[in-house]
Design an enzyme around this catalytic site. Sequence first.
Site, PDB file in Angstrom:
ATOM      1  N   ASP A 232      26.170 -29.404  22.495  1.00  0.00           N
ATOM      2  CA  ASP A 232      25.024 -29.956  21.454  1.00  0.00           C
ATOM      3  C   ASP A 232      24.892 -28.999  20.186  1.00  0.00           C
ATOM      4  O   ASP A 232      24.896 -28.012  20.527  1.00  0.00           O
ATOM      5  CB  ASP A 232      23.537 -29.967  22.298  1.00  0.00           C
ATOM      6  CG  ASP A 232      22.697 -30.551  21.523  1.00  0.00           C
ATOM      7  OD1 ASP A 232      22.369 -31.605  21.207  1.00  0.00           O
ATOM      8  OD2 ASP A 232      21.832 -29.531  20.772  1.00  0.00           O
TER       9      ASP A 232
ATOM     10  N   TYR B  77      22.314 -25.970  11.930  1.00  0.00           N
ATOM     11  CA  TYR B  77      22.619 -24.591  12.414  1.00  0.00           C
ATOM     12  C   TYR B  77      23.813 -24.004  11.615  1.00  0.00           C
ATOM     13  O   TYR B  77      24.762 -24.303  11.588  1.00  0.00           O
ATOM     14  CB  TYR B  77      23.246 -24.891  13.900  1.00  0.00           C
ATOM     15  CG  TYR B  77      22.323 -25.323  14.958  1.00  0.00           C
ATOM     16  CD1 TYR B  77      21.005 -25.481  14.756  1.00  0.00           C
ATOM     17  CD2 TYR B  77      22.760 -25.781  16.291  1.00  0.00           C
ATOM     18  CE1 TYR B  77      19.975 -25.773  15.711  1.00  0.00           C
ATOM     19  CE2 TYR B  77      21.976 -26.497  16.899  1.00  0.00           C
ATOM     20  CZ  TYR B  77      20.561 -26.546  16.772  1.00  0.00           C
ATOM     21  OH  TYR B  77      19.621 -26.939  17.686  1.00  0.00           O
TER      22      TYR B  77
ATOM     23  N   GLY C 213      22.990 -21.809  26.206  1.00  0.00           N
ATOM     24  CA  GLY C 213      23.800 -21.386  24.926  1.00  0.00           C
ATOM     25  C   GLY C 213      24.574 -19.954  25.576  1.00  0.00           C
ATOM     26  O   GLY C 213      24.295 -19.498  26.553  1.00  0.00           O
ATOM     27  N   ALA C 214      25.480 -19.703  24.604  1.00  0.00           N
ATOM     28  CA  ALA C 214      26.298 -18.449  24.957  1.00  0.00           C
ATOM     29  C   ALA C 214      26.652 -17.895  23.879  1.00  0.00           C
ATOM     30  O   ALA C 214      27.422 -18.614  23.054  1.00  0.00           O
ATOM     31  CB  ALA C 214      27.159 -18.787  26.131  1.00  0.00           C
TER      32      ALA C 214
ATOM     33  N   TRP D  77      23.322 -23.429  18.809  1.00  0.00           N
ATOM     34  CA  TRP D  77      22.675 -22.832  17.916  1.00  0.00           C
ATOM     35  C   TRP D  77      23.133 -21.617  17.419  1.00  0.00           C
ATOM     36  O   TRP D  77      23.274 -21.253  16.019  1.00  0.00           O
ATOM     37  CB  TRP D  77      21.337 -22.838  18.415  1.00  0.00           C
ATOM     38  CG  TRP D  77      20.091 -22.298  17.552  1.00  0.00           C
ATOM     39  CD1 TRP D  77      20.413 -21.732  16.227  1.00  0.00           C
ATOM     40  CD2 TRP D  77      18.842 -22.412  17.760  1.00  0.00           C
ATOM     41  NE1 TRP D  77      18.996 -21.490  15.536  1.00  0.00           N
ATOM     42  CE2 TRP D  77      18.150 -21.930  16.848  1.00  0.00           C
ATOM     43  CE3 TRP D  77      17.950 -22.707  18.909  1.00  0.00           C
ATOM     44  CZ2 TRP D  77      16.738 -21.486  16.485  1.00  0.00           C
ATOM     45  CZ3 TRP D  77      16.602 -22.350  18.949  1.00  0.00           C
ATOM     46  CH2 TRP D  77      16.175 -21.820  17.789  1.00  0.00           C
TER      47      TRP D  77
END
Length: 353
Positions: A58, A63, A306-307, A23
């Site tokens: 994912d 996005y 996430g990162a 995202w």
Amino acid sequence: MTTTTRMLGITGMELSATGLGAWVMGGSDWQYAWGPQDDADSIATVHRAVESGVNWIDTAAAYGLGHSEDVVGRAVAALPQADRPYLFTKTGLVWDDPARRAAPPRRLMTAAAVRRELEASLRRLRTDHIDLYQVHWPGDGRLLTFDADDAAEPVGATELEEYWQTMAHLRTEGKVRAIGLSNHGVAELDRAEKVAHVDAIQPPFSALVRHTAGEIAWSGAHGTGVIVYQPMHSGLLTGAFDEARVAALPADDWRHAHPDFTVNLRRNLRVVDALRAVAGRHGVPVAAVAVAWTLAWPGVTGAIVGARRPDQIAGWLPGASLTLTGTELDEIAAAITAAGAGDGPARPPSLLR
């Protein structure tokens, strides 16, 4: 290196317990952005995740209006074929006017729109098929505003049975390996299953968001895989947030004005304190405990994490193999209950005493 794996329903795909969410890789200048993001950091993060044993990514067409898919596609294309992870993406959020990046997208699942989005996703991801293609939100034609009072008229609404049949056709045609539903409730899952098997679902789930426990239970009874999103509650459950950190968020970071990061922040930080205590005993970051809590739930296949940068992966990676004791789950549940945070059961049902 994470080696813990779980089977995604009956798809035949064996997934690492954590997958990389993309995202944030959509960058800024669009509705629901996380603020500025450097593409080079995103690509390096994908590579570090894969090196660490993460075998699925994912993303979604929404996005960054396709930018996240493009970045992921570039990152994966640079890897040797044998090292490339499974690619999961989502369809069904379309901007009425792509130039109006500050406006919310519309939930659109007409057959023509889905097929058009699929071809665009395949192109951006630089692949000839998608491993898991998911409906992002119910295709009711409404704007995605998260505002219960929004009165915008639906445009292009499609019945669930119709758009799920379209998804099933894509699976039969071989352009996608498996199909899934994100943000759909139990009643909608029942309807979809009558049309074609639901390979996987993607609900929000964390120590602060537990109202989707029913969907997870449904999946366990139907041979459906579950990949949960926001197990760290958009960073809030990493232990890195306080009022000063929230105040310093960029103006175009959607969290800047979200109730969980503003009016409910102190309440939520009481849950973080409980996670921090458990993390201290295990010698792992707070984020790892937040992730492990979701993976302790029966039926959950994997957690999307996430990162922004490669170094952030070390914060949640231990959560893939961390087993929380019944006493620790009791401790976290007590904090959730005392804080009055979220709705739904406060601990995994199979470990209830």
